[in-house]
Design a protein around this motif. Sequence first.
Motif, PDB file in Angstrom:
ATOM      1  N   ALA A 157      51.999 100.155  44.854  1.00  0.00           N
ATOM      2  CA  ALA A 157      52.762 101.168  44.230  1.00  0.00           C
ATOM      3  C   ALA A 157      52.710 102.275  45.350  1.00  0.00           C
ATOM      4  CB  ALA A 157      51.895 101.563  42.935  1.00  0.00           C
ATOM      5  N   TRP A 158      51.232 102.804  45.500  1.00  0.00           N
ATOM      6  CA  TRP A 158      50.991 103.793  46.579  1.00  0.00           C
ATOM      7  C   TRP A 158      51.811 103.527  47.855  1.00  0.00           C
ATOM      8  CZ3 TRP A 158      49.379 103.406  51.345  1.00  0.00           C
ATOM      9  CH2 TRP A 158      48.525 102.273  51.750  1.00  0.00           C
ATOM     10  N   TYR A 159      51.687 102.280  48.408  1.00  0.00           N
ATOM     11  CA  TYR A 159      52.450 102.000  49.570  1.00  0.00           C
ATOM     12  C   TYR A 159      53.886 102.138  49.602  1.00  0.00           C
ATOM     13  CZ  TYR A 159      53.147  99.489  54.015  1.00  0.00           C
ATOM     14  OH  TYR A 159      53.797  98.956  55.253  1.00  0.00           O
ATOM     15  N   ASP A 160      54.549 101.452  48.418  1.00  0.00           N
ATOM     16  CA  ASP A 160      55.911 101.630  48.200  1.00  0.00           C
ATOM     17  C   ASP A 160      56.371 103.080  48.269  1.00  0.00           C
ATOM     18  OD1 ASP A 160      56.052  98.907  48.236  1.00  0.00           O
ATOM     19  OD2 ASP A 160      56.239  98.596  46.077  1.00  0.00           O
ATOM     20  N   SER A 161      55.571 103.878  47.593  1.00  0.00           N
ATOM     21  CA  SER A 161      55.875 105.395  47.220  1.00  0.00           C
ATOM     22  C   SER A 161      55.997 106.199  48.630  1.00  0.00           C
ATOM     23  CB  SER A 161      54.881 105.961  46.411  1.00  0.00           C
ATOM     24  OG  SER A 161      54.999 105.626  44.882  1.00  0.00           O
ATOM     25  N   LEU A 162      54.796 105.513  49.395  1.00  0.00           N
ATOM     26  CA  LEU A 162      54.715 106.315  50.815  1.00  0.00           C
ATOM     27  C   LEU A 162      55.973 105.978  51.710  1.00  0.00           C
ATOM     28  CD1 LEU A 162      53.119 107.976  52.940  1.00  0.00           C
ATOM     29  CD2 LEU A 162      51.905 105.857  53.547  1.00  0.00           C
ATOM     30  N   LEU A 163      56.250 104.656  51.714  1.00  0.00           N
ATOM     31  CA  LEU A 163      57.364 104.205  52.661  1.00  0.00           C
ATOM     32  C   LEU A 163      58.610 104.781  52.185  1.00  0.00           C
ATOM     33  CD1 LEU A 163      56.493 100.450  53.435  1.00  0.00           C
ATOM     34  CD2 LEU A 163      56.129 102.614  54.802  1.00  0.00           C
ATOM     35  N   THR A 164      58.700 104.986  50.817  1.00  0.00           N
ATOM     36  CA  THR A 164      60.021 105.444  50.103  1.00  0.00           C
ATOM     37  C   THR A 164      60.258 106.871  50.541  1.00  0.00           C
ATOM     38  OG1 THR A 164      60.005 103.891  48.456  1.00  0.00           O
ATOM     39  CG2 THR A 164      61.281 105.983  48.189  1.00  0.00           C
ATOM     40  N   ALA A 165      59.195 107.665  50.639  1.00  0.00           N
ATOM     41  CA  ALA A 165      59.155 109.178  50.983  1.00  0.00           C
ATOM     42  C   ALA A 165      59.410 109.330  52.413  1.00  0.00           C
ATOM     43  CB  ALA A 165      57.917 109.629  50.535  1.00  0.00           C
ATOM     44  N   LEU A 166      58.847 108.543  53.320  1.00  0.00           N
ATOM     45  CA  LEU A 166      59.031 108.610  54.761  1.00  0.00           C
ATOM     46  C   LEU A 166      60.371 108.123  54.992  1.00  0.00           C
ATOM     47  CD1 LEU A 166      55.585 107.406  55.997  1.00  0.00           C
ATOM     48  CD2 LEU A 166      56.325 109.655  56.056  1.00  0.00           C
ATOM     49  N   GLY A 167      60.945 107.233  54.467  1.00  0.00           N
ATOM     50  CA  GLY A 167      62.153 106.697  54.551  1.00  0.00           C
ATOM     51  C   GLY A 167      63.416 107.449  53.909  1.00  0.00           C
ATOM     52  N   ALA A 168      63.044 108.208  52.968  1.00  0.00           N
ATOM     53  CA  ALA A 168      64.068 109.411  52.514  1.00  0.00           C
ATOM     54  C   ALA A 168      64.341 110.365  53.291  1.00  0.00           C
ATOM     55  CB  ALA A 168      63.644 109.835  51.188  1.00  0.00           C
ATOM     56  N   ALA A 169      63.095 110.836  54.012  1.00  0.00           N
ATOM     57  CA  ALA A 169      63.248 111.833  54.981  1.00  0.00           C
ATOM     58  C   ALA A 169      63.608 111.257  56.422  1.00  0.00           C
ATOM     59  CB  ALA A 169      61.888 112.479  55.067  1.00  0.00           C
ATOM     60  N   ARG A 170      63.886 110.018  56.560  1.00  0.00           N
ATOM     61  CA  ARG A 170      64.131 109.536  57.908  1.00  0.00           C
ATOM     62  C   ARG A 170      63.344 109.453  58.922  1.00  0.00           C
ATOM     63  NH1 ARG A 170      70.994 110.875  58.018  1.00  0.00           N
ATOM     64  NH2 ARG A 170      71.191 110.278  56.045  1.00  0.00           N
ATOM     65  N   TYR A 171      61.920 109.321  58.676  1.00  0.00           N
ATOM     66  CA  TYR A 171      60.939 109.142  59.615  1.00  0.00           C
ATOM     67  C   TYR A 171      60.565 107.623  59.753  1.00  0.00           C
ATOM     68  CZ  TYR A 171      59.415 113.981  59.534  1.00  0.00           C
ATOM     69  OH  TYR A 171      59.415 115.195  59.576  1.00  0.00           O
ATOM     70  N   THR A 172      60.523 107.188  61.171  1.00  0.00           N
ATOM     71  CA  THR A 172      60.020 105.906  61.177  1.00  0.00           C
ATOM     72  C   THR A 172      58.407 105.922  61.506  1.00  0.00           C
ATOM     73  OG1 THR A 172      60.018 106.310  63.807  1.00  0.00           O
ATOM     74  CG2 THR A 172      62.079 105.414  62.744  1.00  0.00           C
ATOM     75  N   THR A 173      57.664 104.817  61.086  1.00  0.00           N
ATOM     76  CA  THR A 173      56.264 104.856  61.297  1.00  0.00           C
ATOM     77  C   THR A 173      55.730 105.395  62.611  1.00  0.00           C
ATOM     78  OG1 THR A 173      56.307 102.505  61.910  1.00  0.00           O
ATOM     79  CG2 THR A 173      56.039 103.089  59.448  1.00  0.00           C
ATOM     80  N   ASP A 174      56.603 105.076  63.791  1.00  0.00           N
ATOM     81  CA  ASP A 174      56.158 105.436  65.042  1.00  0.00           C
ATOM     82  C   ASP A 174      56.074 106.990  65.248  1.00  0.00           C
ATOM     83  OD1 ASP A 174      55.825 102.756  65.925  1.00  0.00           O
ATOM     84  OD2 ASP A 174      57.701 102.424  66.750  1.00  0.00           O
ATOM     85  N   GLU A 175      57.260 107.417  64.302  1.00  0.00           N
ATOM     86  CA  GLU A 175      57.458 109.006  64.585  1.00  0.00           C
ATOM     87  C   GLU A 175      56.124 109.627  63.726  1.00  0.00           C
ATOM     88  OE1 GLU A 175      61.546 111.018  64.261  1.00  0.00           O
ATOM     89  OE2 GLU A 175      61.669 109.009  62.998  1.00  0.00           O
TER      90      GLU A 175
END
Length: 401
Positions: free
Chosen positions: A8-26
């Motif tokens: 749940a927390w991981y999905d939320s984190l990835l969803t938030a970063l994806g919505a703001a168009r951040y890659t994990t490398d960024e």
Amino acid sequence: MSSVSRSAWYDSLLTALGAARYTTDEVRARVSAELGDEPEWLADALSGSAAPSAYGYLILSAVTSIPISVLAGTVDPARSTGVALRAGTLANPSAITAQAQRRGVQLIEASRLICSWLGADAAAKASHLAAARAVVSRDAFAPHAGRNTAQQVRAMLDRLGLVRRSGPVGDLVSLAESLGIPVELSTDLPEGIHGITVHDESLGNWDCAIIIRVQDFWVRQRYTLAHELCHVLFRDSGLVSVNDDGVEDSTQDEESRAEFFARHFLAPAPEARRVWLSNLRASRGDGAQALCEFMLHFGISRQAALRILQSGQLISAEAAASFRQPSVGDQMESSGLGQVWQDLVDEQSEPSASVWLLEAALNLYQQELVPVGVVASVLGQPEEAVREDLRAQGWHVNSRI
């Protein structure tokens, strides 16, 4: 931690970063630039091995400008203006308002920080806004909802001592800011775009800022602000409300409701009828003279005045058409009101920051409670330029802020 909660927390984190168009490398690059190297907790968080601590969420929020509530999944990214701005999805496709929208986000953030220091004053403004929102009409028919809300909100604001129940509304900007709504008169809006409301719900409240096009006539500015105030009272959908040339004839319920609200809030029907008939008697039936007096009395545009008079069956469509022919300036001049009109026009075009936020920011800065950057954000100017300007004006504040 169970695998379900970790997911749940991981999905939320990835969803938030994806919505703001951040890659994990960024994200890795930004955190490393902030802390000097890549911390172990970040690697764990981005791989889904372990949730960030409170400190980790704070760092992630600082480097991405995504609120912690969004990163943690307690608020939908779609309700965060900052996320939409980062993703490039905030702008209305029908208007070039991106710069003004960014400015709105900046004002919301400044307002939140300033209000956190203001205590009772901020609470009073929030209480006034809540009282006004409590009396909005729930009529499903937009014109009735707008009209009834205007009447009910004016009655409530009268009880609060903020405006008279009838008669003209004086300083509409001050009224909006007494409700805790920052209002800026700006040059950032292009021709045909009269104003915007930017709002954000990422901290749980419906926080907003209103930006009005300063190049418009002062009467148009007032009407636009009244229209946008309705959106705030109803907490209308959409992170950005754009008031353009098509709004007055819009069939969308939210826009139609806001139009009727603005009309009846600025010129309540019983008062409009009384003033119009009084003006006609005083001018001995000269409709053009009566119209000019009507516009100045309520502080509304000719177009708004004619709509009000027609809807109240005080003038015919033919008469309204005849009044639209000369320019407003010429009409005022021929009615002996040219100088009055010109004086008001001459004062209309000065850009202005939110008076409420600026006064509060300067007071907090003088007490060394906030840095000069907060004052600069309210003014929308470079921090160093504001610092030097304040020094030149005699503001002797500890140089560390």
